[in-house]
Design an enzyme around this catalytic site. Structure first.
Site, mmCIF file in Angstrom:
data_model
loop_
_atom_site.group_PDB
_atom_site.id
_atom_site.type_symbol
_atom_site.label_atom_id
_atom_site.label_comp_id
_atom_site.label_asym_id
_atom_site.label_seq_id
_atom_site.Cartn_x
_atom_site.Cartn_y
_atom_site.Cartn_z
ATOM 1 N N HIS A 142 12.851 16.052 -4.416
ATOM 2 C CA HIS A 142 13.501 15.244 -3.390
ATOM 3 C C HIS A 142 14.821 14.705 -3.936
ATOM 4 O O HIS A 142 14.876 13.575 -4.434
ATOM 5 C CB HIS A 142 12.596 14.082 -2.967
ATOM 6 C CG HIS A 142 11.282 14.521 -2.399
ATOM 7 N ND1 HIS A 142 10.245 14.950 -3.189
ATOM 8 C CD2 HIS A 142 10.840 14.599 -1.119
ATOM 9 C CE1 HIS A 142 9.210 15.268 -2.421
ATOM 10 N NE2 HIS A 142 9.546 15.061 -1.168
ATOM 11 N N HIS A 164 16.164 15.933 2.084
ATOM 12 C CA HIS A 164 15.078 15.014 1.757
ATOM 13 C C HIS A 164 14.132 15.623 0.736
ATOM 14 O O HIS A 164 13.801 14.983 -0.268
ATOM 15 C CB HIS A 164 14.305 14.644 3.028
ATOM 16 C CG HIS A 164 13.028 13.913 2.757
ATOM 17 N ND1 HIS A 164 12.975 12.551 2.562
ATOM 18 C CD2 HIS A 164 11.749 14.357 2.626
ATOM 19 C CE1 HIS A 164 11.726 12.188 2.334
ATOM 20 N NE2 HIS A 164 10.963 13.259 2.368
ATOM 21 N N GLU A 201 -7.525 -4.850 5.847
ATOM 22 C CA GLU A 201 -8.279 -4.253 4.738
ATOM 23 C C GLU A 201 -7.438 -3.319 3.877
ATOM 24 O O GLU A 201 -7.569 -3.311 2.655
ATOM 25 C CB GLU A 201 -9.498 -3.482 5.267
ATOM 26 C CG GLU A 201 -10.612 -4.341 5.823
ATOM 27 C CD GLU A 201 -10.472 -4.577 7.315
ATOM 28 O OE1 GLU A 201 -11.434 -5.071 7.925
ATOM 29 O OE2 GLU A 201 -9.395 -4.266 7.863
ATOM 30 N N HIS A 221 -20.740 -0.114 12.867
ATOM 31 C CA HIS A 221 -20.694 -0.987 11.707
ATOM 32 C C HIS A 221 -21.690 -0.586 10.621
ATOM 33 O O HIS A 221 -21.720 -1.221 9.560
ATOM 34 C CB HIS A 221 -20.981 -2.440 12.131
ATOM 35 C CG HIS A 221 -19.827 -3.113 12.791
ATOM 36 N ND1 HIS A 221 -19.189 -2.581 13.885
ATOM 37 C CD2 HIS A 221 -19.186 -4.278 12.505
ATOM 38 C CE1 HIS A 221 -18.210 -3.394 14.258
ATOM 39 N NE2 HIS A 221 -18.184 -4.425 13.432
#
Length: 697
Positions: A38, A280, A435, A497
């Site tokens: 890159h 890029h 999270e 869950h």
């Protein structure tokens, strides 16, 4: 935290500009030589990276781990040459041959920066946005460290005051993790954090207009950041003078993190490749490299051209670093003299040692009593918190369920937060419902050093955290994940869950130790072992994931459960002769193995029960120990775990049986689900008889 800027005016010479342009040439040549990489971002960011490493940051290239250093995070890790070239120029240990070996086997310059592999690399980056969250964690850790050792010092006067700088690209800011982390940083008012955004408008698919139309600066203002924009020079190049001034203004704003938007042109000044998506992630090609060298005044026939006067100029960073460190050490020595007790504590923490007698504070739980392992974990944390001040952490808005509150009277929050327990140096972190960034912030906290960090949520939501958990393992970081509600035993919340595949999936991550204790005493032993294993050495630490029950489980004798530290051990021995069958259980299912053993023993079948809270710890033991727990001569074996059985095939063998859950759960009381899905002592005993029969064929 308030940290005073040291200078306001930038001295920028023709030699500085030549060094920046040398960095651009090295970026082109490194990618061209290996044929991939890159180059474009490293070329356009060269003035920013050079300004940070040569003009702004406090660091000592001869001592990359110096406690008083500023930290640098390249969140845009694909542009690793942005970092490697500055490490070479400043004298961190990389040389031209290392740049020539870019992205090749055994080199110090891999495709993305790797912590512990290359001196001066503060964190492994590549998955976009992770570095932003790492930087936020480092800034949090810096504040907590100051609170441990020098809380009364006036702003900007403590040897523990330093800055965290990060460079992020468009991709980093598009990833959701950076939004979570940036929100957290604004809420925490982390004035020691400066984030530079490379606003080059280019991603792999072309102009970022294909995917983004938001006002990023206003977004960061809404997060509570101090926001500035640095416009390029008329020729399109990044303006180091304007950038330096913006950084100084950012450092002066001490009650907010700072966001600096830098408009750049990717691959500047390549005549044809600049401002293109091809620049890029692809080599520019020989003709374009030669043309760019001509624009910059370099010889197109030479590769890796570095003038002697340039490297002599940039290596002055070694002298400046030595001087900065010497000045810091004077202040540090004065602090030590004035704070003898805290200095002794610092020495202990920095050495990776725990306080004398800490193990004596671990609770011992009464045998026979039913206790949820999440509750036992909470009691351990509260007991250890009183004697291990560097231990801190919290939860992703589930503290009451995860039992992760180490101190209810002390929350890590800025001083003007309205909550009565708010304390800038508080023990309990409220990560919020974030999270993914929680996990990456924990990585940053661990990378910063001098504290021990944990964070909790439900096991099923470890999916949100997985990429950061993987990086914890890749970097060998001693972070601890507290994952509760570890099975269908959580009950009525239902299959969304209830983790099923998660234990096996997490065990598949190399270097992550998953620990699923059977009872309260195993939980205490697990925490003891995790803290004992903590180390500061590169490549020696390991993250741990504790999988804990919501529901109560029987408590076994503490002396017997000591074997949990080895990952697997004999909880109950066969009676009436050598074992004919071995029952292996983890977590809440160990009790089923124990009950099944009673049935089998009553029927005259000598049965051994093995509790195996951590297969990773068990595999670390020598073959003799493992064979003593699981004798090869005993072919009849049953493993029982309320999740998919992928983990257990190697332990039960061809004649063995696995009592597992190969489908999603349901919404009902946990006891009902265990019964309906076949997790009963009768089912385990039946599987044992099948295995005995199979072993005799």
């Amino acid at each position: 935290m308030s940290i005073k800027p040291t200078t306001t005016d930038l001295e920028w010479t023709d030699l500085d500009q030549r060094a920046v342009d040398t960095g651009r040439v090295l970026a082109m040549d490194s990618v061209q030589k290996v044929g991939n990489g890159h180059p474009g971002t490293a070329m356009s960011l060269a003035p920013a990276a050079y300004t940070l490493f040569q003009k702004v940051m406090r660091h000592d290239p001869a001592d990359a781990d110096w406690t008083g250093r500023d930290r640098f995070v390249l969140s845009a890790g694909h542009s690793s040459l942005t970092l490697y070239i500055q490490l070479y120029l400043a004298g961190f240990g990389l040389e031209l041959d290392d740049l020539k070996a870019f992205r090749t086997w055994g080199s110090k310059t891999p495709g993305h920066p790797e912590y512990g592999h290359t001196v001066g690399v503060e964190t492994t980056t590549g998955p976009l946005g992770q570095g932003v969250a790492n930087a936020v964690g480092m800034a949090m850790a810096a504040r907590y460290e100051r609170g441990l050792f020098d809380p009364e010092a006036a702003p900007g006067t403590s040897p523990f005051d330093h800055f965290v700088y990060a460079i992020a690209g468009d991709g980093c800011l598009q990833e959701g993790i950076s939004a979570e982390a940036s929100s957290m940083a604004g809420h925490q008012k982390l004035g020691n954090l400066v984030l530079l955004w490379d606003d080059n408008h280019i991603s792999i698919e072309g102009d970022t207009e294909t995917a983004v139309s938001e006002d990023t600066e206003k977004r960061y203002e809404a997060y509570g950041w101090h926001v500035q924009r640095v416009e390029p020079k008329e020729n399109g190049d990044l303006d180091p003078v304007a950038l330096y001034a913006a950084i100084q203004r950012a450092k002066a704003v001490t009650d907010k993190p700072s966001f600096i938007a830098m408009r750049s042109i990717i691959a500047w000044p390549a005549p044809h490749a600049q401002n293109t998506e091809a620049a890029h992630g692809s080599a520019l090609g020989d003709e374009e490299v030669a043309a760019t060298k001509r624009v910059l005044g370099f010889d197109p026939e030479q590769s890796f051209e570095v003038a002697d006067e340039v490297i002599a100029h940039t290596r002055q960073a070694l002298d400046r670093g030595a001087q900065a460190k010497a000045e810091w050490e004077k202040g540090f020595a004065a602090w030590r003299t004035a704070n003898a007790e805290r200095a002794a504590e610092f020495d202990r923490v920095a050495a990776g040692e725990l306080p004398a007698g800490w193990q004596e504070k671990l609770p011992v739980f009464e045998a026979g009593k039913g206790v949820a392992t999440r509750a036992a974990s909470g009691k351990v944390l509260q007991a250890l918190g009183a004697v291990i001040p560097e231990l801190w952490g919290g939860s992703a808005d589930l503290a009451g369920s995860n039992n992760t509150t180490i101190d209810k009277t002390s929350s890590f929050l800025p001083a003007d937060n309205p909550l009565p327990e708010a304390d800038p140096y508080g023990r309990t972190i409220h990560y919020g419902i974030r999270e993914h960034s929680m996990a990456a912030e924990m990585n940053g906290i661990a990378l910063h050093g001098n504290t021990r960090i944990y964070g909790g949520t439900f096991l099923v939501f470890s999916d949100y955290m997985r990429n950061a958990v993987r990086l914890s393992a890749l970097m060998h970081l001693p972070v601890t994940y507290v994952w509760t509600h570890d099975s269908i035993g959580l009950g009525e919340d239902g299959p969304t869950h209830q983790p099923v595949e998660h234990l096996a999936s997490l065990r598949a991550i190399p270097g992550l130790n998953v620990v699923r204790p059977a009872d309260a005493n195993e939980t205490a032993i697990a925490w003891r072992e995790i803290l004992t294993r903590w180390t500061k050495e590169f490549g020696k630490g390991a993250p741990h994931g504790l999988a804990l029950t919501r529901q109560g489980v029987p408590t076994y004798d503490r002396e017997v459960t000591e074997g949990a530290a080895k990952g697997g051990y004999v909880l109950f021995e066969a009676e009436g002769g050598s074992p004919e069958v071995i029952l292996i259980g983890t977590g809440s299912e160990v009790q089923l193995a124990v009950e099944a053993r009673e049935q089998l023993q009553a029927a005259g079948v000598p049965t051994r029960v093995v509790s195996m809270p951590s297969v990773e710890w068990f595999e670390e033991q020598d073959q003799g120990y493992r064979d003593s727990v699981l004798p090869p001569s005993v072919k009849a074996r049953v493993a029982v775990e309320a999740g998919i059985g992928l983990t257990w095939h190697k332990y039960v063998g061809d004649a063995g049986r696995i009592v597992s859950l190969e489908h999603f759960g349901a919404s009902a009381d946990g006891k009902v689900l265990f019964r309906e899905f076949g997790f009963t002592a009768d089912a385990v005993a039946a599987a044992a008889r099948e295995s005995i029969a199979a072993a005799q064929r």
